[in-house]
Scaffold this motif. Sequence first.
Motif, PDB file in Angstrom:
ATOM      1  N   PHE A  64       0.850  -1.186   0.000  1.00  0.00           N
ATOM      2  CA  PHE A  64       0.000   0.000   0.000  1.00  0.00           C
ATOM      3  C   PHE A  64       0.885   1.236   0.000  1.00  0.00           C
ATOM      4  N   SER A  65       0.260   2.379  -0.213  1.00  0.00           N
ATOM      5  CA  SER A  65       0.952   3.656  -0.099  1.00  0.00           C
ATOM      6  C   SER A  65       0.554   4.336   1.200  1.00  0.00           C
ATOM      7  N   ASP A  66       1.534   4.946   1.852  1.00  0.00           N
ATOM      8  CA  ASP A  66       1.226   5.921   2.892  1.00  0.00           C
ATOM      9  C   ASP A  66       0.827   7.202   2.163  1.00  0.00           C
ATOM     10  N   ALA A  67       0.749   8.335   2.844  1.00  0.00           N
ATOM     11  CA  ALA A  67       0.214   9.507   2.156  1.00  0.00           C
ATOM     12  C   ALA A  67       0.884  10.798   2.594  1.00  0.00           C
ATOM     13  N   LEU A  68       1.086  11.664   1.621  1.00  0.00           N
ATOM     14  CA  LEU A  68       1.496  13.050   1.855  1.00  0.00           C
ATOM     15  C   LEU A  68       0.758  13.850   0.790  1.00  0.00           C
ATOM     16  N   LEU A  69      -0.377  14.436   1.173  1.00  0.00           N
ATOM     17  CA  LEU A  69      -1.320  14.954   0.194  1.00  0.00           C
ATOM     18  C   LEU A  69      -1.767  16.382   0.494  1.00  0.00           C
ATOM     19  N   GLY A  70      -1.802  17.206  -0.546  1.00  0.00           N
ATOM     20  CA  GLY A  70      -2.342  18.545  -0.411  1.00  0.00           C
ATOM     21  C   GLY A  70      -3.834  18.537  -0.167  1.00  0.00           C
ATOM     22  N   THR A 125     -14.915  11.693  -1.734  1.00  0.00           N
ATOM     23  CA  THR A 125     -14.167  12.953  -1.735  1.00  0.00           C
ATOM     24  C   THR A 125     -13.386  13.171  -3.025  1.00  0.00           C
ATOM     25  N   VAL A 126     -13.269  12.123  -3.852  1.00  0.00           N
ATOM     26  CA  VAL A 126     -12.408  12.219  -5.034  1.00  0.00           C
ATOM     27  C   VAL A 126     -12.938  13.252  -6.026  1.00  0.00           C
ATOM     28  N   GLU A 127     -14.239  13.368  -6.165  1.00  0.00           N
ATOM     29  CA  GLU A 127     -14.781  14.356  -7.102  1.00  0.00           C
ATOM     30  C   GLU A 127     -14.349  15.764  -6.718  1.00  0.00           C
ATOM     31  N   LEU A 128     -14.392  16.080  -5.435  1.00  0.00           N
ATOM     32  CA  LEU A 128     -13.914  17.390  -4.984  1.00  0.00           C
ATOM     33  C   LEU A 128     -12.425  17.541  -5.258  1.00  0.00           C
ATOM     34  N   SER A 129     -11.641  16.527  -4.945  1.00  0.00           N
ATOM     35  CA  SER A 129     -10.203  16.619  -5.144  1.00  0.00           C
ATOM     36  C   SER A 129      -9.862  16.818  -6.617  1.00  0.00           C
ATOM     37  N   ARG A 130     -10.505  16.061  -7.495  1.00  0.00           N
ATOM     38  CA  ARG A 130     -10.238  16.208  -8.925  1.00  0.00           C
ATOM     39  C   ARG A 130     -10.642  17.597  -9.420  1.00  0.00           C
ATOM     40  N   HIS A 131     -11.677  18.151  -8.814  1.00  0.00           N
ATOM     41  CA  HIS A 131     -12.070  19.513  -9.173  1.00  0.00           C
ATOM     42  C   HIS A 131     -11.014  20.518  -8.723  1.00  0.00           C
ATOM     43  N   LEU A 132     -10.568  20.413  -7.486  1.00  0.00           N
ATOM     44  CA  LEU A 132      -9.565  21.346  -6.973  1.00  0.00           C
ATOM     45  C   LEU A 132      -8.269  21.274  -7.775  1.00  0.00           C
ATOM     46  N   PHE A 133      -7.899  20.079  -8.220  1.00  0.00           N
ATOM     47  CA  PHE A 133      -6.618  19.851  -8.885  1.00  0.00           C
ATOM     48  C   PHE A 133      -6.744  19.799 -10.411  1.00  0.00           C
ATOM     49  N   ARG A 134      -7.840  20.264 -10.943  1.00  0.00           N
ATOM     50  CA  ARG A 134      -7.996  20.268 -12.396  1.00  0.00           C
ATOM     51  C   ARG A 134      -6.969  21.215 -13.011  1.00  0.00           C
ATOM     52  N   PRO A 135      -6.579  20.990 -14.275  1.00  0.00           N
ATOM     53  CA  PRO A 135      -5.593  21.870 -14.909  1.00  0.00           C
ATOM     54  C   PRO A 135      -6.080  23.318 -14.987  1.00  0.00           C
ATOM     55  N   PRO A 136      -5.154  24.271 -14.875  1.00  0.00           N
ATOM     56  CA  PRO A 136      -3.744  24.094 -14.518  1.00  0.00           C
ATOM     57  C   PRO A 136      -3.609  23.712 -13.042  1.00  0.00           C
ATOM     58  N   THR A 145      -5.468  27.672  -4.546  1.00  0.00           N
ATOM     59  CA  THR A 145      -6.539  28.654  -4.409  1.00  0.00           C
ATOM     60  C   THR A 145      -7.788  28.004  -3.820  1.00  0.00           C
ATOM     61  N   GLY A 146      -8.156  26.847  -4.337  1.00  0.00           N
ATOM     62  CA  GLY A 146      -9.320  26.148  -3.809  1.00  0.00           C
ATOM     63  C   GLY A 146      -9.130  25.684  -2.385  1.00  0.00           C
ATOM     64  N   VAL A 147      -7.911  25.259  -2.054  1.00  0.00           N
ATOM     65  CA  VAL A 147      -7.611  24.815  -0.690  1.00  0.00           C
ATOM     66  C   VAL A 147      -7.813  25.955   0.312  1.00  0.00           C
ATOM     67  N   VAL A 148      -7.279  27.129  -0.009  1.00  0.00           N
ATOM     68  CA  VAL A 148      -7.418  28.271   0.894  1.00  0.00           C
ATOM     69  C   VAL A 148      -8.865  28.751   0.936  1.00  0.00           C
ATOM     70  N   PHE A 149      -9.536  28.738  -0.189  1.00  0.00           N
ATOM     71  CA  PHE A 149     -10.947  29.114  -0.243  1.00  0.00           C
ATOM     72  C   PHE A 149     -11.772  28.257   0.715  1.00  0.00           C
ATOM     73  N   LEU A 150     -11.552  26.949   0.692  1.00  0.00           N
ATOM     74  CA  LEU A 150     -12.305  26.057   1.576  1.00  0.00           C
ATOM     75  C   LEU A 150     -11.935  26.284   3.037  1.00  0.00           C
ATOM     76  N   ALA A 151     -10.676  26.636   3.303  1.00  0.00           N
ATOM     77  CA  ALA A 151     -10.289  26.942   4.684  1.00  0.00           C
ATOM     78  C   ALA A 151     -11.025  28.179   5.195  1.00  0.00           C
ATOM     79  N   TRP A 152     -11.228  29.161   4.326  1.00  0.00           N
ATOM     80  CA  TRP A 152     -11.993  30.360   4.694  1.00  0.00           C
ATOM     81  C   TRP A 152     -13.452  29.995   4.969  1.00  0.00           C
ATOM     82  N   LEU A 153     -14.060  29.228   4.065  1.00  0.00           N
ATOM     83  CA  LEU A 153     -15.453  28.835   4.262  1.00  0.00           C
ATOM     84  C   LEU A 153     -15.626  28.010   5.535  1.00  0.00           C
ATOM     85  N   ALA A 154     -14.611  27.212   5.866  1.00  0.00           N
ATOM     86  CA  ALA A 154     -14.697  26.347   7.046  1.00  0.00           C
ATOM     87  C   ALA A 154     -14.437  27.093   8.350  1.00  0.00           C
ATOM     88  N   GLY A 155     -14.033  28.374   8.255  1.00  0.00           N
ATOM     89  CA  GLY A 155     -13.805  29.161   9.462  1.00  0.00           C
ATOM     90  C   GLY A 155     -12.414  29.062  10.025  1.00  0.00           C
TER      91      GLY A 155
END
Length: 383
Positions: A265-271, A302-313, A319-329
């Motif tokens: 298996f793989s361990d993980a280090l993920l944005g 959760t993969v649909e969200l991840s693929r959306h956040l990481f879509r090209p470019p 940007t999406g990561v920080v946006f969600l952090a703002w929405l989450a408080g």
Amino acid sequence: MTIRLPAADGTLRRHEPRTEPLAVAPGTPFTSRTVFAAAHVVADPYADVSPDSPAAVDWDATLAFRRHLWSHGLGVAEAMDTAQRGMGLDWAGAAELIRRSAAEARAVGGRIACGVGTDQITGGTLAGIRAAYEEQLAVAEEAGAQAVLMASRALAATADGPEDYLEVYGHLLRQAAEPVILHWLGPMFDPALEGYWGSSDLDAATDTFLQVVAAHPDKVDGVKISLLDARREIDLRRRLPRGVRCYTGDDFHYPELIAGDERGFSDALLGVFDPLGPLAAEAVRALDTGDAQGFRALLDPTVELSRHLFRPPTRFYKTGVVFLAWLAGHQSHFTMVGGLQSARSLPHLARAYELADTLGLFPDPELAQERMRTLLSLHGVTP
């Protein structure tokens, strides 16, 4: 109550926000997998800066977010590309981030690994590149953090072939005080890294990468693979020396890679584990009990969200990561170092909100909805 969200085709669609978040409690570190979340930095919204200024960081909010990740049992991968290394955060800012976060990790007993690269230079000789790596490695080791040897734009621009990579990495591994994580970041995350390991042929590049590991297995804790190619990652991890971990950096296929197969298996280090932290932690705890089905049931949606956040470019996923952090408080504003909050469109952000809300990622759904409405209003949309 519904909210109208802009779609990519210019129309408005209705979304009915959740009223209750997903119930996830903090917990202890995991037993079945080693998991790091690559964490973002919080900009100081009151700093009088320009796009050419050094990053102005809100240290209190930045460190508070790391405590949030540690509280759920996740390790923190610090000063990586998620923290905007090379995209707004310079080496001076990264060094300060490493020192502060490592001190915070010691205070709370959190696990931390820190990115070590060459972003204080833009090119030069192999000797200069080695020296730049050594400077950063010393900062991470002196701070008491595990080092992640990141891919170097300067090395990609200077190296004449695989031998130069073998020489530079061999030199660094021989002097590393503790086993490091080697990071292979693909050009979809950073176009300047095209042809890393001395070849644009990924089979040839993989062979060189594995030569580095095989020559120094006692100095390599693991390898982080960010190529968005699950088959290649599986093939590579099966060729690693015994005891060397494979940390997936594949934000498209992480559930299947972490779950693994009969040969490992793989361990993980993920944005993506920055916004998914609590949910991801709950899923890995299911694996700790041997419940692979429960793990997939939590993480597959959760993969649909991840693929959306990481879509090209793809490099603009931050940007999406920080946006969600703002929405989450987790922070009081949606601004980023280098002004990167402008890197994604309003329809892109609206879809990210919709997907994250459906997953129950927001601790306070009402706050997230209120902030989404504010953003829409600023763009002239009546929500």
